[in-house]
Design a protein around this motif. Structure first.
Motif, PDB file in Angstrom:
ATOM      1  N   LEU C 149       0.744  -1.161  -0.054  1.00 15.98           N
ATOM      2  CA  LEU C 149      -0.038   0.095  -0.205  1.00 15.98           C
ATOM      3  C   LEU C 149       0.903   1.182  -0.036  1.00 15.98           C
ATOM      4  N   TRP C 150       1.655   1.517   1.047  1.00 15.97           N
ATOM      5  CA  TRP C 150       2.484   2.699   1.130  1.00 15.97           C
ATOM      6  C   TRP C 150       3.475   2.762  -0.255  1.00 15.97           C
ATOM      7  N   LEU C 151       3.823   1.810  -0.671  1.00 17.45           N
ATOM      8  CA  LEU C 151       4.666   2.041  -1.902  1.00 17.45           C
ATOM      9  C   LEU C 151       3.750   2.677  -3.075  1.00 17.45           C
ATOM     10  N   TYR C 152       2.526   2.064  -3.195  1.00 20.38           N
ATOM     11  CA  TYR C 152       1.701   2.793  -4.257  1.00 20.38           C
ATOM     12  C   TYR C 152       1.176   4.015  -3.730  1.00 20.38           C
ATOM     13  N   LYS C 153       1.114   4.283  -2.609  1.00 21.80           N
ATOM     14  CA  LYS C 153       0.955   5.707  -2.191  1.00 21.80           C
ATOM     15  C   LYS C 153       1.966   6.862  -2.279  1.00 21.80           C
ATOM     16  N   GLN C 154       3.174   6.460  -2.381  1.00 21.65           N
ATOM     17  CA  GLN C 154       4.469   7.052  -2.023  1.00 21.65           C
ATOM     18  C   GLN C 154       5.527   7.150  -3.300  1.00 21.65           C
ATOM     19  N   VAL C 155       5.433   6.009  -3.758  1.00 22.12           N
ATOM     20  CA  VAL C 155       6.801   5.739  -4.688  1.00 22.12           C
ATOM     21  C   VAL C 155       6.358   5.233  -6.226  1.00 22.12           C
ATOM     22  N   LEU C 156       5.288   4.393  -6.133  1.00 23.65           N
ATOM     23  CA  LEU C 156       5.254   3.875  -7.427  1.00 23.65           C
ATOM     24  C   LEU C 156       4.483   4.476  -8.476  1.00 23.65           C
ATOM     25  N   GLU C 157       5.239   5.579  -9.054  1.00 24.50           N
ATOM     26  CA  GLU C 157       4.622   6.425 -10.075  1.00 24.50           C
ATOM     27  C   GLU C 157       4.494   5.497 -11.365  1.00 24.50           C
ATOM     28  N   SER C 158       3.695   5.834 -12.326  1.00 24.54           N
ATOM     29  CA  SER C 158       3.175   5.013 -13.480  1.00 24.54           C
ATOM     30  C   SER C 158       4.577   4.737 -13.998  1.00 24.54           C
ATOM     31  N   SER C 159       5.565   5.667 -14.465  1.00 28.35           N
ATOM     32  CA  SER C 159       6.733   5.133 -15.318  1.00 28.35           C
ATOM     33  C   SER C 159       7.416   4.069 -14.562  1.00 28.35           C
ATOM     34  N   PHE C 160       7.259   3.959 -13.192  1.00 26.71           N
ATOM     35  CA  PHE C 160       7.887   2.706 -12.440  1.00 26.71           C
ATOM     36  C   PHE C 160       7.149   1.589 -12.567  1.00 26.71           C
TER      37      PHE C 160
END
Lengths: 32, 198, 198
Positions: C149-160
């Motif tokens: 969850l926190w990765l998708y909220k903070q880090v996983l932008e679409s390019s990633f």
């Protein structure tokens, strides 16, 4: 030596660092 | 009872949980078998410990393997007992493995010795032995005994663990069970804390 | 269905597993309740997340609590399904939590940013998303969704994460389930990777 394989184990040696960070975060949250 | 092949390597304390319940020797060449395409097809996470059931069921992660090869007694016969098994499996992995490895690995010469990290880890180990000293009377959890094994072999000399008689007694009782003997043989306990092996 | 009190704190992703199955608000003051003698009598490991059943059963460790408040569907109806639940719970704790924390915590300003450690962790996250991209078609594991969850909220932008469409689709499907909505509300996903918050 047979125990050399153990070095491949995935172990979170930074556990305390993460736990402190989590605690700080939630105390920040609590402090609003 | 489940039958299959356990992919592990010698002295892997994570495999003892499964081996103690399976009590069959693993057939596997670590570093070779687990790099083959057929292994990666079965185990895409490419992690070792891995188990392949004779019926073609594949599972990795030591606690999942130990669970799969276990029986109701080891799973916990009630939802409370089962939750406590999950609790101590998770506690062993998250709270015992890191400080135990910090203390033990340098004595095996497989990790650099960091004096401060080792002292911090020893304090964590003391707290865990203290917790178990109060708790182990209530129940025996295979995973905790396996996770403490290397500590008792390399670090826990009597001056260190004499303050935790229940935990010591509980641990000795475990390793003297026939299922433990079948896998571990006679465990030579630490008399003098092993020093950092350069 | 089990009833009781969950001791946690706001936004504690470790509690979401239990809350999503419990869907009841926790009653607890983090930093106060968990330091009282009566709390430590119930939970000698003094760890939070902790659960107290109305029947006086005490359990700590998020996966044990989530297990205890779950039902057969979440436990796995066969020994294979149950072993896979244990496998992904263990994999999430051992392989996803550390790199996810290394990537996310500095963006929350609660841990120092280490460029090399973050780059290493991002590579581990890529490998995990790749693994799930192949695997998540086979099954949905609550614990993995909560841990990401926190990765998708903070880090996983679409390019990633655009290289892992199945994983993204699976994750979105999970967080749009009514049980997730009841606990998480609408999850705002990362559009631009959050930077280190000094």
């Amino acid at each position: 030596m047979a125990t050399n394989f153990l070095v491949h184990e995935k172990i979170c040696f930074d556990k305390l660092k993460y736990e402190d960070a989590e605690r700080r975060f939630y105390e920040q949250m609590k402090g609003g | 009872m489940v039958a299959g092949t356990l992919y592990t390597y010698p002295e892997n304390w994570r495999s003892f949980k499964a081996l103690i319940t399976l009590s069959t020797a693993p057939h596997f060449q670590f570093g070779q078998t687990n790099c083959t395409p057929e292994f990666l097809h079965k185990f895409p996470a490419s992690k070792v410990l891995a188990f392949e059931g004779d019926d073609g069921f594949y599972v990795f992660q030591s606690s999942a393997i130990a669970y799969y090869v276990s029986n109701e007694e080891l799973w916990g016969r009630t939802s409370e007992a089962a939750a406590q098994v999950v609790q101590w499996v998770s506690f062993a992995d998250s709270d015992i493995v890191p400080p135990a490895s910090t203390c033990v690995f340098p004595t095996l010469g497989i990790m650099h010795h960091d004096e401060q990290a080792t002292e911090n880890a020893k304090e964590e180990v003391r707290q865990i032995l203290h917790l178990l000293d109060a708790h182990s009377k209530m129940g025996t959890f295979l995973v905790v005994a396996c996770t403490l094994l290397w500590l008792y072999k390399q670090v826990l000399e009597s001056s260190f663990c004499q303050a935790f008689p229940n935990t010591n007694c509980w641990f000795l009782t475990c390793i003297n069970q026939p299922q433990f003997w079948a896998v571990l043989g006679k465990v030579k306990l630490c008399e003098k804390m092993a020093q950092f092996d350069a």
